[in-house]
Design a protein around this motif. Structure first.
Motif, short mmCIF file in Angstrom:
data_model
loop_
_atom_site.label_atom_id
_atom_site.label_comp_id
_atom_site.label_asym_id
_atom_site.label_seq_id
_atom_site.Cartn_x
_atom_site.Cartn_y
_atom_site.Cartn_z
N LEU A 108 66.79 49.26 69.09
CA LEU A 108 68.24 49.69 70.37
C LEU A 108 69.32 50.97 69.77
N LYS B 72 72.15 52.95 71.61
CA LYS B 72 71.88 52.24 72.63
C LYS B 72 71.67 50.80 73.07
N ASP C 53 73.96 49.73 75.70
CA ASP C 53 73.80 49.75 76.57
C ASP C 53 72.88 49.21 77.38
N ALA C 54 72.35 48.33 76.89
CA ALA C 54 71.02 47.21 77.34
C ALA C 54 71.88 45.96 77.35
N TYR D 136 68.10 49.93 81.48
CA TYR D 136 67.60 49.75 80.32
C TYR D 136 68.26 47.69 80.45
N GLY E 197 67.77 44.50 78.02
CA GLY E 197 68.35 43.76 77.97
C GLY E 197 68.40 42.31 78.09
N SER F 24 59.87 47.19 79.61
CA SER F 24 61.29 48.43 79.10
C SER F 24 60.46 49.32 78.10
N PHE G 271 61.95 53.57 76.37
CA PHE G 271 61.90 53.96 74.98
C PHE G 271 61.34 55.15 74.94
#
Length: 149
Positions: free
Chosen positions: A58, A61, A64-65, A73, A77, A140, A144
């Motif tokens: 990550l 980020k 953010d997650a 995200y 997350g 997810s 990415f």
């Protein structure tokens, strides 16, 4: 490795120890003395490695997650939060209680019985959380690829 050992404990070892306890005379000492402590060692540290590598991937980020700062995200997350709940269960609920059950730390029979219940419930909770955790982490993947590649 973490999830594989989680499934091993819940679907193989629990049933094997129950069957061994029903033997006359009761057996299972080989599992509790030699297999379980070693498997729990790999289990604990595989959990740490999984979470650390996840946060390394990550990178910047991660916040953010974890804080769901952008809609993109949310899947990772949710997966990360489930992983954090699971690692908490491993280190705070399962391992301290397994030490009592396996005789690594002294405990009365009453303490061992309570420890069995807590470790069992935490382990089953992790088994149930592992399915959505893996789903959200896989879901997810496309995010990415677009964000980093």
């Amino acid at each position: 490795m973490w999830i594989g050992l989680l499934y091993y404990f819940n679907f193989v070892q629990v049933a094997a120890l129950k069957a061994a306890g029903a033997d006359t005379p009761p057996t299972g000492a080989g599992i509790t003395k030699h297999v379980a402590p070693r498997a729990l060692l790999f289990f604990r540290w595989a959990a740490v490695a999984t979470v650390l590598f996840g946060f390394m991937i990550l990178g910047d980020k991660a916040d953010d997650a974890l804080l769901f700062k952008e809609k993109a995200y949310i899947p990772i997350g949710v997966g990360a939060w489930l992983g954090l709940i699971m690692i908490f269960n491993v280190w705070v609920l399962i391992w301290p209680n397994q030490k009592k059950i396996l005789g690594i730390v002294p405990a009365s029979d009453e303490e061992k019985n309570k420890a069995r219940r807590v470790a069992f419930l935490a382990s089953r909770t992790n088994t149930m959380l592992s399915i959505p955790m893996l789903f959200f982490m896989v879901a997810s993947g496309g995010i990415f690829r677009r964000a980093f590649f």
